[in-house]
Design a protein around this motif. Structure first.
Motif, mmCIF file in Angstrom:
data_model
loop_
_atom_site.group_PDB
_atom_site.id
_atom_site.type_symbol
_atom_site.label_atom_id
_atom_site.label_comp_id
_atom_site.label_asym_id
_atom_site.label_seq_id
_atom_site.Cartn_x
_atom_site.Cartn_y
_atom_site.Cartn_z
ATOM 1 N N SER A 284 -48.555 40.301 -33.184
ATOM 2 C CA SER A 284 -48.347 39.266 -32.336
ATOM 3 C C SER A 284 -49.483 38.682 -31.642
ATOM 4 O O SER A 284 -49.697 37.787 -30.936
ATOM 5 C CB SER A 284 -47.570 39.996 -31.108
ATOM 6 O OG SER A 284 -48.419 40.895 -30.324
ATOM 7 N N SER A 293 -46.824 37.893 -42.978
ATOM 8 C CA SER A 293 -45.621 37.751 -41.931
ATOM 9 C C SER A 293 -44.998 39.096 -42.204
ATOM 10 O O SER A 293 -44.972 39.799 -43.037
ATOM 11 C CB SER A 293 -44.998 36.629 -42.513
ATOM 12 O OG SER A 293 -44.279 36.688 -43.632
ATOM 13 N N ILE A 294 -43.972 39.258 -41.228
ATOM 14 C CA ILE A 294 -42.925 40.279 -41.296
ATOM 15 C C ILE A 294 -42.189 40.129 -42.626
ATOM 16 O O ILE A 294 -41.946 40.990 -43.141
ATOM 17 C CB ILE A 294 -42.017 40.546 -40.061
ATOM 18 C CG1 ILE A 294 -41.598 42.184 -39.997
ATOM 19 C CG2 ILE A 294 -41.067 39.524 -39.893
ATOM 20 C CD1 ILE A 294 -42.540 43.172 -40.024
ATOM 21 N N GLU A 295 -41.769 38.973 -42.870
ATOM 22 C CA GLU A 295 -41.073 38.723 -44.294
ATOM 23 C C GLU A 295 -41.797 39.080 -45.371
ATOM 24 O O GLU A 295 -41.344 39.694 -46.242
ATOM 25 C CB GLU A 295 -40.605 37.308 -44.415
ATOM 26 C CG GLU A 295 -39.738 36.766 -43.194
ATOM 27 C CD GLU A 295 -40.111 36.202 -41.831
ATOM 28 O OE1 GLU A 295 -39.416 36.342 -40.745
ATOM 29 O OE2 GLU A 295 -41.609 36.430 -41.671
ATOM 30 N N GLN A 298 -41.657 42.888 -45.572
ATOM 31 C CA GLN A 298 -40.544 43.313 -46.248
ATOM 32 C C GLN A 298 -40.497 43.186 -47.639
ATOM 33 O O GLN A 298 -40.172 44.146 -48.647
ATOM 34 C CB GLN A 298 -39.398 42.565 -45.512
ATOM 35 C CG GLN A 298 -37.837 43.140 -46.171
ATOM 36 C CD GLN A 298 -37.545 44.228 -45.547
ATOM 37 O OE1 GLN A 298 -37.324 44.543 -44.478
ATOM 38 N NE2 GLN A 298 -37.637 45.391 -46.554
ATOM 39 N N PHE A 319 -42.163 45.196 -34.409
ATOM 40 C CA PHE A 319 -42.091 44.543 -35.839
ATOM 41 C C PHE A 319 -41.312 45.328 -36.554
ATOM 42 O O PHE A 319 -40.779 44.810 -37.581
ATOM 43 C CB PHE A 319 -43.566 44.092 -36.033
ATOM 44 C CG PHE A 319 -44.057 43.028 -35.465
ATOM 45 C CD1 PHE A 319 -44.030 41.767 -35.932
ATOM 46 C CD2 PHE A 319 -44.913 43.275 -34.406
ATOM 47 C CE1 PHE A 319 -44.543 40.802 -35.213
ATOM 48 C CE2 PHE A 319 -45.392 42.439 -33.445
ATOM 49 C CZ PHE A 319 -45.216 40.888 -33.959
ATOM 50 N N ARG A 320 -41.325 46.780 -36.482
ATOM 51 C CA ARG A 320 -40.400 47.535 -37.288
ATOM 52 C C ARG A 320 -38.836 47.187 -37.310
ATOM 53 O O ARG A 320 -38.338 47.102 -38.010
ATOM 54 C CB ARG A 320 -40.560 49.027 -36.806
ATOM 55 C CG ARG A 320 -39.732 50.034 -37.663
ATOM 56 C CD ARG A 320 -40.130 51.576 -36.952
ATOM 57 N NE ARG A 320 -39.323 52.418 -37.803
ATOM 58 C CZ ARG A 320 -39.471 53.677 -37.918
ATOM 59 N NH1 ARG A 320 -40.240 54.054 -37.295
ATOM 60 N NH2 ARG A 320 -38.508 54.551 -38.635
ATOM 61 N N GLU A 321 -38.634 46.901 -35.979
ATOM 62 C CA GLU A 321 -37.280 46.475 -35.764
ATOM 63 C C GLU A 321 -36.741 45.155 -36.192
ATOM 64 O O GLU A 321 -35.561 45.073 -36.608
ATOM 65 C CB GLU A 321 -36.941 46.339 -34.277
ATOM 66 C CG GLU A 321 -37.092 47.832 -33.426
ATOM 67 C CD GLU A 321 -37.043 47.620 -31.953
ATOM 68 O OE1 GLU A 321 -37.241 46.559 -31.409
ATOM 69 O OE2 GLU A 321 -37.085 48.726 -31.207
ATOM 70 N N LYS A 322 -37.859 44.439 -36.718
ATOM 71 C CA LYS A 322 -37.320 43.193 -37.601
ATOM 72 C C LYS A 322 -37.069 43.278 -39.108
ATOM 73 O O LYS A 322 -36.795 42.499 -39.692
ATOM 74 C CB LYS A 322 -38.352 41.968 -37.022
ATOM 75 C CG LYS A 322 -38.518 41.608 -36.030
ATOM 76 C CD LYS A 322 -39.787 40.601 -35.828
ATOM 77 C CE LYS A 322 -39.874 40.426 -34.049
ATOM 78 N NZ LYS A 322 -40.935 39.071 -33.997
ATOM 79 N N ASP A 324 -35.453 44.664 -42.408
ATOM 80 C CA ASP A 324 -34.003 44.737 -42.754
ATOM 81 C C ASP A 324 -33.740 46.049 -43.443
ATOM 82 O O ASP A 324 -32.815 46.598 -43.240
ATOM 83 C CB ASP A 324 -33.672 43.634 -43.562
ATOM 84 C CG ASP A 324 -33.578 42.165 -42.992
ATOM 85 O OD1 ASP A 324 -33.387 42.076 -41.796
ATOM 86 O OD2 ASP A 324 -33.996 41.223 -44.011
#
Length: 449
Positions: A284, A293-295, A298, A319-322, A324
């Motif tokens: 952040s 990015s978090i995407e 993933q 960010f872990r919570e984002k 899937d």
């Protein structure tokens, strides 16, 4: 005889961490050690067992930088242009004698020379305005502590004037501690060499003008010692960059990652080859330094899910919570003490930060570098030349590419052999305790009579 030592640190706690073992060594040798820092870093300094001297604004540097960018006093930092410019700048001047052909980490990767306009841009747009924003409230005549050795840490291409200005004001010795290949020295050498080629009417030196305005306030004249110091302390192995000055002191990197507790999972042997993945600064903060990015994170996790390994990923909870999903071969932690985890690892994926890179070299761990830090060209070239790792430019990162590179690191023993060669070189450098007598001699040569 005991001397007074003032360390001046950048505001990022990870950069301060690189100074701590040397400060400890000076302190345990009986010297009076203080750390000048901005108020937001005081708790970090005192938790290390050192004495803090707060200077400057109470406003956090991140907020100050964002505000200055918004009001136009601090130009937005183009990390891509900065990396390219620093790469070019360090190949502009002739290599210093004694560099062994390795100056600038330019290990076989050709870079275009910079124009005079580009050189001036580096100082006017990158170095001086950003330094002015940080230091506007931070430089004052030292009181209480009269530094005999001032050891300011340098960030890439951006001078921190507090240490050198304070040292000059009281006649103290002044040493720099670098965090990477000595881009500051090379940039300055390249700038002065290029300026000398210009017609007299085009010659101007924004850095000398800026620092000269500070020295004038304290009653002495600017000299190049403010930029290059009486000595440079380098924590990288000699193969990374060579010798860039008459007083170049090598120092073995000793890890300090802040207060650390060994997690329970580290007490058990890994079920498969362990890989540590860290993206560095909070995702952040400082978005210009983010490499994924978090995407994209993933996508990487999904792509490496089938590899026979244990992936330890450091990621803030928010960010872990984002995410899937988290594959079975992945362990996500808020923090990992690198000095304890890396010796158990078969490979590391990281963002190229100084402390992270140091830790991997010391541990002899093969690296996959995904970085946009200003010295990215140098680190990528070094890993390629030494066979100690691989790299992927951030704008080319995909899950399959990371999987392919990681599989190579895990399957090809030559990467471990390359990393081990660097580890042995690191261990051959003087320890912080071993460097203390040299710094005592430096103080005697250049300090007050």
């Amino acid at each position: 005889m005991a001397v007074r030592v003032l360390f001046v640190t950048p505001t990022w706690h990870t950069h301060f961490f690189n100074l701590v073992p040397l400060a400890w060594s000076l302190q345990t040798a009986g010297h009076d050690v203080r750390v000048a820092c901005e108020p937001e870093l005081v708790d970090t300094v005192t938790r290390s067992g050192l004495t803090a001297v707060p200077v400057g604004s109470d406003e956090p540097i991140r907020d100050r930088a964002r505000r200055a960018e918004e009001d136009g006093t601090l130009p937005p930092l183009d990390m891509g242009r900065l990396a390219g410019a620093l790469g070019g700048a360090t190949s502009t001047a002739p290599k210093p004698s004694g560099s062994g052909g390795q100056a600038g980490g330019a290990i076989g990767d050709p870079r275009a020379k910079l124009s005079w306009e580009d050189m001036v841009w580096l100082y006017e747009t990158v170095a001086v305005p950003r330094g002015q924003d940080r230091e506007r409230h931070a430089v004052r005549r030292p009181g209480g502590v009269q530094p005999v050795v001032a050891a300011p840490a340098r960030r890439l291409g951006r001078p921190h004037p507090r240490g050198p200005v304070a040292a000059g004001a009281v006649g103290a010795a002044h040493a720099r501690v670098t965090f990477t290949v000595d881009l500051s020295f090379q940039l300055r050498s390249g700038f002065l060499w290029t300026m000398a080629q210009q017609p007299p009417e085009r010659r101007r030196d924004p850095l000398a003008e800026w620092l000269g305005s500070w020295t004038e306030k304290f009653g002495y004249e600017y000299s190049e010692t403010l930029v290059n110091a009486h000595a440079t302390i380098d924590q990288f192995p000699p193969s990374f960059g060579g010798d860039y000055g008459a007083s170049h002191l090598n120092l073995r990197y000793v890890p300090y990652n802040g207060p650390a507790v060994i997690p329970d999972w580290l007490n058990e042997p890994p079920p498969a080859p362990r890989v540590l993945m860290t993206l560095g600064v909070s995702m952040s903060d400082w978005q210009e330094l983010q490499v994924m990015s978090i995407e994209r994170v993933q996508e990487v996790l999904d792509s490496v899910a089938g590899l026979d390994m244990e992936l330890v990923l450091t990621l803030p909870t928010a960010f872990r919570e984002k995410l899937d999903r988290v594959p079975r071969n992945t362990r996500i932690v808020e923090f990992a003490p690198f000095h304890a985890v890396l010796p158990t690892c078969a490979a590391m994926i990281h963002h190229g930060g100084a402390g992270t890179f140091y830790n991997a070299l010391l541990a002899g761990t093969p690296q996959l570098l995904i970085t946009k830090v200003p010295d990215a060209l140098h680190k990528r070239a070094y890993l390629a030349e030494t066979g100690a790792g691989l790299s992927i430019p951030p704008d080319e990162v995909t899950g399959p590419k990371v999987r392919e590179s990681l599989a190579r690191l895990l399957d090809d023993p030559s990467f471990r052999a390359g990393a081990e060669r660097i580890r042995r070189e690191v261990l051959d450098q003087p320890t912080p305790n071993g460097l203390v007598p040299e710094l005592e001699r430096l103080a005697a040569r250049h300090g007050p009579a």
